[in-house]
Write a protein that holds these residues in place. Structure first.
Motif, PDB file in Angstrom:
ATOM      1  N   VAL A 102     -53.715 -83.474  19.359  1.00  0.00           N
ATOM      2  CA  VAL A 102     -54.320 -82.391  19.906  1.00  0.00           C
ATOM      3  C   VAL A 102     -54.716 -82.569  21.350  1.00  0.00           C
ATOM      4  O   VAL A 102     -55.710 -83.253  21.770  1.00  0.00           O
ATOM      5  N   PHE A 103     -53.820 -82.159  22.342  1.00  0.00           N
ATOM      6  CA  PHE A 103     -54.299 -82.276  23.745  1.00  0.00           C
ATOM      7  C   PHE A 103     -55.049 -81.764  24.270  1.00  0.00           C
ATOM      8  O   PHE A 103     -55.837 -82.322  25.387  1.00  0.00           O
ATOM      9  N   SER A 104     -55.565 -80.575  23.796  1.00  0.00           N
ATOM     10  CA  SER A 104     -56.817 -79.821  24.457  1.00  0.00           C
ATOM     11  C   SER A 104     -57.806 -78.860  23.488  1.00  0.00           C
ATOM     12  O   SER A 104     -56.936 -78.524  22.534  1.00  0.00           O
ATOM     13  N   VAL A 105     -58.896 -78.925  23.677  1.00  0.00           N
ATOM     14  CA  VAL A 105     -59.636 -77.753  22.590  1.00  0.00           C
ATOM     15  C   VAL A 105     -60.474 -77.062  23.596  1.00  0.00           C
ATOM     16  O   VAL A 105     -60.923 -77.825  24.564  1.00  0.00           O
ATOM     17  N   ASN A 106     -60.808 -75.928  23.146  1.00  0.00           N
ATOM     18  CA  ASN A 106     -61.872 -75.037  24.206  1.00  0.00           C
ATOM     19  C   ASN A 106     -62.389 -74.067  23.154  1.00  0.00           C
ATOM     20  O   ASN A 106     -61.847 -73.200  22.544  1.00  0.00           O
ATOM     21  N   PHE A 107     -63.908 -73.996  23.261  1.00  0.00           N
ATOM     22  CA  PHE A 107     -64.441 -72.945  22.840  1.00  0.00           C
ATOM     23  C   PHE A 107     -64.499 -71.714  23.419  1.00  0.00           C
ATOM     24  O   PHE A 107     -64.452 -71.639  24.689  1.00  0.00           O
ATOM     25  N   SER A 108     -64.494 -70.447  23.077  1.00  0.00           N
ATOM     26  CA  SER A 108     -64.579 -69.218  23.612  1.00  0.00           C
ATOM     27  C   SER A 108     -66.305 -69.325  23.918  1.00  0.00           C
ATOM     28  O   SER A 108     -67.069 -69.757  23.396  1.00  0.00           O
ATOM     29  N   PRO A 109     -66.253 -68.129  24.971  1.00  0.00           N
ATOM     30  CA  PRO A 109     -67.829 -68.008  25.540  1.00  0.00           C
ATOM     31  C   PRO A 109     -68.771 -67.686  24.478  1.00  0.00           C
ATOM     32  O   PRO A 109     -69.876 -68.139  24.341  1.00  0.00           O
ATOM     33  N   ASP A 110     -68.182 -66.861  23.440  1.00  0.00           N
ATOM     34  CA  ASP A 110     -69.166 -66.548  22.380  1.00  0.00           C
ATOM     35  C   ASP A 110     -69.355 -67.599  20.874  1.00  0.00           C
ATOM     36  O   ASP A 110     -69.857 -67.197  20.104  1.00  0.00           O
ATOM     37  N   ARG A 111     -68.518 -68.451  21.165  1.00  0.00           N
ATOM     38  CA  ARG A 111     -68.441 -69.614  20.398  1.00  0.00           C
ATOM     39  C   ARG A 111     -67.692 -69.137  19.009  1.00  0.00           C
ATOM     40  O   ARG A 111     -67.828 -69.905  17.890  1.00  0.00           O
ATOM     41  N   ARG A 112     -67.353 -68.024  18.929  1.00  0.00           N
ATOM     42  CA  ARG A 112     -66.528 -67.383  17.617  1.00  0.00           C
ATOM     43  C   ARG A 112     -65.281 -67.916  17.457  1.00  0.00           C
ATOM     44  O   ARG A 112     -64.691 -67.833  16.235  1.00  0.00           O
ATOM     45  N   LEU A 113     -64.649 -68.291  18.461  1.00  0.00           N
ATOM     46  CA  LEU A 113     -63.393 -68.777  18.436  1.00  0.00           C
ATOM     47  C   LEU A 113     -63.131 -69.954  18.960  1.00  0.00           C
ATOM     48  O   LEU A 113     -63.682 -70.549  19.899  1.00  0.00           O
ATOM     49  N   LEU A 114     -61.958 -70.856  18.571  1.00  0.00           N
ATOM     50  CA  LEU A 114     -61.672 -72.206  19.243  1.00  0.00           C
ATOM     51  C   LEU A 114     -60.282 -72.239  19.390  1.00  0.00           C
ATOM     52  O   LEU A 114     -59.331 -71.643  18.619  1.00  0.00           O
ATOM     53  N   LEU A 115     -59.868 -72.782  20.520  1.00  0.00           N
ATOM     54  CA  LEU A 115     -58.422 -72.731  20.934  1.00  0.00           C
ATOM     55  C   LEU A 115     -57.784 -74.334  20.831  1.00  0.00           C
ATOM     56  O   LEU A 115     -58.815 -74.902  21.437  1.00  0.00           O
ATOM     57  N   SER A 116     -56.779 -74.413  20.616  1.00  0.00           N
ATOM     58  CA  SER A 116     -56.334 -75.899  20.751  1.00  0.00           C
ATOM     59  C   SER A 116     -54.726 -75.704  20.765  1.00  0.00           C
ATOM     60  O   SER A 116     -54.034 -74.862  20.684  1.00  0.00           O
ATOM     61  N   SER A 117     -54.531 -76.850  21.759  1.00  0.00           N
ATOM     62  CA  SER A 117     -52.887 -77.117  22.201  1.00  0.00           C
ATOM     63  C   SER A 117     -52.476 -78.269  21.627  1.00  0.00           C
ATOM     64  O   SER A 117     -53.236 -79.268  21.717  1.00  0.00           O
ATOM     65  N   SER A 118     -51.111 -78.545  21.214  1.00  0.00           N
ATOM     66  CA  SER A 118     -50.755 -79.858  20.734  1.00  0.00           C
ATOM     67  C   SER A 118     -49.380 -80.083  21.273  1.00  0.00           C
ATOM     68  O   SER A 118     -48.450 -79.426  21.781  1.00  0.00           O
ATOM     69  N   GLY A 119     -49.028 -81.309  20.795  1.00  0.00           N
ATOM     70  CA  GLY A 119     -47.749 -81.871  21.105  1.00  0.00           C
ATOM     71  C   GLY A 119     -46.741 -81.230  20.234  1.00  0.00           C
ATOM     72  O   GLY A 119     -45.358 -81.361  20.215  1.00  0.00           O
ATOM     73  N   ASP A 120     -47.090 -80.492  19.342  1.00  0.00           N
ATOM     74  CA  ASP A 120     -45.997 -79.613  18.216  1.00  0.00           C
ATOM     75  C   ASP A 120     -45.642 -78.397  18.976  1.00  0.00           C
ATOM     76  O   ASP A 120     -45.165 -77.494  18.324  1.00  0.00           O
TER      77      ASP A 120
END
Length: 646
Positions: free
Chosen positions: A397-415
């Motif tokens: 998992v190369f990156s993770v990022n919370f949305s401003p309201d903390r209700r969502l989480l974004l992740s990117s990967s080598g897959d």
């Protein structure tokens, strides 16, 4: 120096002309009685050049051009003529004055590269001799590109080479002053091979009318295709951020008891509020901003007199390694992306646990119109935890990022996927599939939109309710390893392996800014909270600060702290930023000090400040923890994160 000093080079260049015969009692009697040869012509031209008689030198060169061309490399095979001409060009460049020599150094690599490529196609053994002989003359900033050329051994390995294709399909851009242009015109009259390479593969532009120094020239070098063309300055950028009640309170807190100098009028640089269609602020976000507003009065203003306070978090039970991390905006949660493809979320305060939604069957039974405390009935309080693990990715998992309201989480990967996770349900809700690995994914400051940086040399803009990208920006010549969303959500910045920093307009899709100067791939970048400045970090530890308004480099800090993963975080007031290079060190820099020092140089031709005194506020080392994440709380407490022994 004469020709006997280097017979194998066949150079037709003299460092000092034998003009003694012109200084005796019978000037020119022996010298002019001999037939005019190539050697004597070169001697006269060198004498004229060293004595500043440039017009006479130019006229003589033009008239004697046929003699110089015919005798310079006459009788030599084409592959040997290339080596002779490049040797002559290097000697001419080294014999110039300091500034002109620096300008000529911009031409050494592209001429060397295209000469080597031409030799590989004609005679590979001669090409290797040429490469080993002249690679030492190429500026250090191009050493990585020289290494790429060294991997080409014959015509078979040349054809599929992507780097060679980039050099051939695009012109290498250099900027030369008028005196250097005259020198180049003179040397090209007797170096036809060099002249053809320049005409076909190099674009030469006149340098700006401002004072040209060696520092300014060297800070612009390093890009895969040279410096930035003047044509890149034609776009207008609306870089300012609308000052709402929160930003005004932060400015008042920062300027309390201080003299506020004259600032640029930023209202004309603000985009229209409806330029990018943004969703309305949710009630949750409004509450978050109200909480932040209450904390402004307790916010610390970091300066040399009031140093930063740092709280370092270290994970010790991650033998497989931590690839990424992120803090929520209110500093209540931290998320880690692990190399084993899982994601771990932890509450910073064990008492503030993560609530979890009940199952859909139970939620459907709730009568919204008649039930009391609907919110409390929606969540299973007994299932609340201070830690959660999410699985689903098939690669690191190369990156993770919370949305401003903390209700969502974004992740990117080598897959080759980007996943959207629901923090309430603690499960994956959307999978975005891409053609290559995704190095970073990040939300904009309002949520809904996010951007991705991929290994296919593109940056894409997405929305959470569509499965395909809204915009694609395919301008880079290498992997785009890092991105950042502008605070006003109108622009996306990307840093690439080709060493350029680019800024795109999300509405028009146009590249509005392009900056060169890094000497290694860019691993991190960040917009300042005010939106005017952009800070970038490369793999050899060089930090550069760019002014988006004047489209120029403001400062460069050479730290020589190499790293493969970096992170940049600004204080909430934007006056200071922290940098980690992926090693056991955190450095702080004062953007306010830099702006104050450059206040009298707000023009296009101001020379960048290199390792400016007072720019760095301090350096803080850990024991055995590589710092991979930084975050300033709303009170400007710096939080650091790393993996022990990684």
């Amino acid at each position: 120096m004469n020709l006997n000093d280097n017979e194998n080079s066949n150079s037709q260049f003299f460092d000092s002309p034998p003009m003694n015969s012109m200084n005796n009692n019978h000037p020119g009697e022996d010298f002019f009685s001999k037939p005019m040869t190539n050697d004597s012509l070169l001697a006269v031209l060198e004498y004229l050049r060293k004595n500043g008689l440039t017009e006479t030198e130019e006229q003589l060169t033009r008239e004697a051009g046929p003699i110089l061309r015919n005798e310079g490399t006459s009788g030599l095979p084409p592959e040997e003529a290339i080596s002779v001409e490049f040797d002559t060009f290097v000697k001419h460049a080294n014999d110039c004055s300091d500034v002109i020599q620096a300008e000529f150094s911009q031409l050494l690599f592209p001429i060397f590269a295209h000469s080597y490529i031409a030799l590989i196609e004609k005679h590979a053994p001669t090409a290797r001799v040429f490469f080993n002989r002249f690679k030492v003359f190429i500026p250090e900033c191009f050493s990585e590109f020289v290494y790429r050329l060294s991997l080409i051994e014959d015509a078979m390995t040349l054809r599929p080479n992507e780097y060679v294709r980039t050099l051939r399909d695009n012109k290498f851009v250099v900027k030369l002053s008028k005196p250097t242009m005259k020198h180049l015109e003179l040397i090209q009259t007797r170096l036809i091979g060099v002249k053809n390479i320049i005409a076909k593969h190099i674009s030469i532009e006149n340098a700006d009318d401002g004072a040209v120094s060696r520092t300014m020239i060297e800070t612009q070098m390093g890009g895969i295709l040279g410096v930035i063309s003047k044509g890149e300055r034609r776009h207008k950028m609306l870089f300012s951020v609308v000052k709402d009640e929160l930003m005004q309170s932060i400015e008042k807190r920062k300027s309390k008891g201080k003299d506020v100098g004259k600032k640029m009028q930023t209202s004309q640089h603000c985009p229209a509020h409806d330029r990018v269609p943004l969703p309305p602020l949710s009630e949750h976000l409004r509450e978050e901003r109200r909480n932040w507003l209450r904390d402004v009065g307790k916010m610390a203003i970091i300066s040399p007199e009031t140093p930063v306070s740092i709280c370092m978090y270290t994970t010790i039970n991650a033998p497989i390694g931590v690839a990424s991390c992120d803090f929520s905006d209110d500093s209540s949660f931290i998320v880690m992306g692990l190399s084993d493809s899982s994601i771990v979320i932890n509450a910073m305060d064990p008492m503030n646990k993560m609530k979890k939604l009940r199952d859909m069957e139970y939620l459907e039974k709730i009568d919204i119109e008649t039930a009391d405390n609907v919110q409390s009935q929606m969540y299973d309080l007994q299932a609340s935890t201070s830690s959660a693990r999410l699985t689903g990715h098939g690669g690191p998992v190369f990156s993770v990022n919370f949305s401003p309201d903390r209700r969502l989480l974004l992740s990117s990967s080598g897959d080759k996927t980007v996943r959207l996770w629901s923090m309430d349900a603690q499960r994956n809700v959307v999978i975005f599939r891409l053609p290559s690995m995704v190095w970073q994914a990040q939300f904009c400051s309002r949520g809904y939109y996010f951007a991705t940086a991929s290994a296919d040399k593109t940056v894409s803009m997405w929305s959470t309710d569509r499965m395909t990208p809204l915009r694609m920006f395919p301008d880079a010549y290498g992997d785009v390893g890092c991105i950042d969303y502008h605070p006003n959500c109108n622009y996306i910045a990307g840093g690439s392996e080709d060493r350029y920093v680019r800024v795109w307009d999300v509405v028009s899709g146009v590249r509005v800014r392009l900056f060169s100067g890094h000497k290694a791939p860019i691993i991190a970048l960040k917009f300042s909270p005010c939106g005017r400045y952009l800070v970038s970090l490369d793999a050899i530890g060089t930090i550069m600060v760019w002014d988006l308004a004047y489209q120029r480099l403001v400062a460069a800090e050479i730290t020589e702290q190499a790293g493969a993963k970096g992170h940049i975080s600004f204080t909430r007031d934007g006056g200071v930023f922290a940098v980690s290079h992926g090693n056991d060190n955190i450095q702080l820099y004062s953007l306010d000090a830099l702006i104050s020092a450059a206040a009298t140089q707000n023009d296009l031709y101001a020379e960048p400040r290199v390792n400016m005194e007072g720019f760095q506020l301090g350096s803080y080392a850990t024991k055995q923890t590589a710092v991979i994440g930084l975050h300033f709380t709303r009170r400007n407490l710096l939080l650091g994160f790393g993996c022990f022994g990684q």
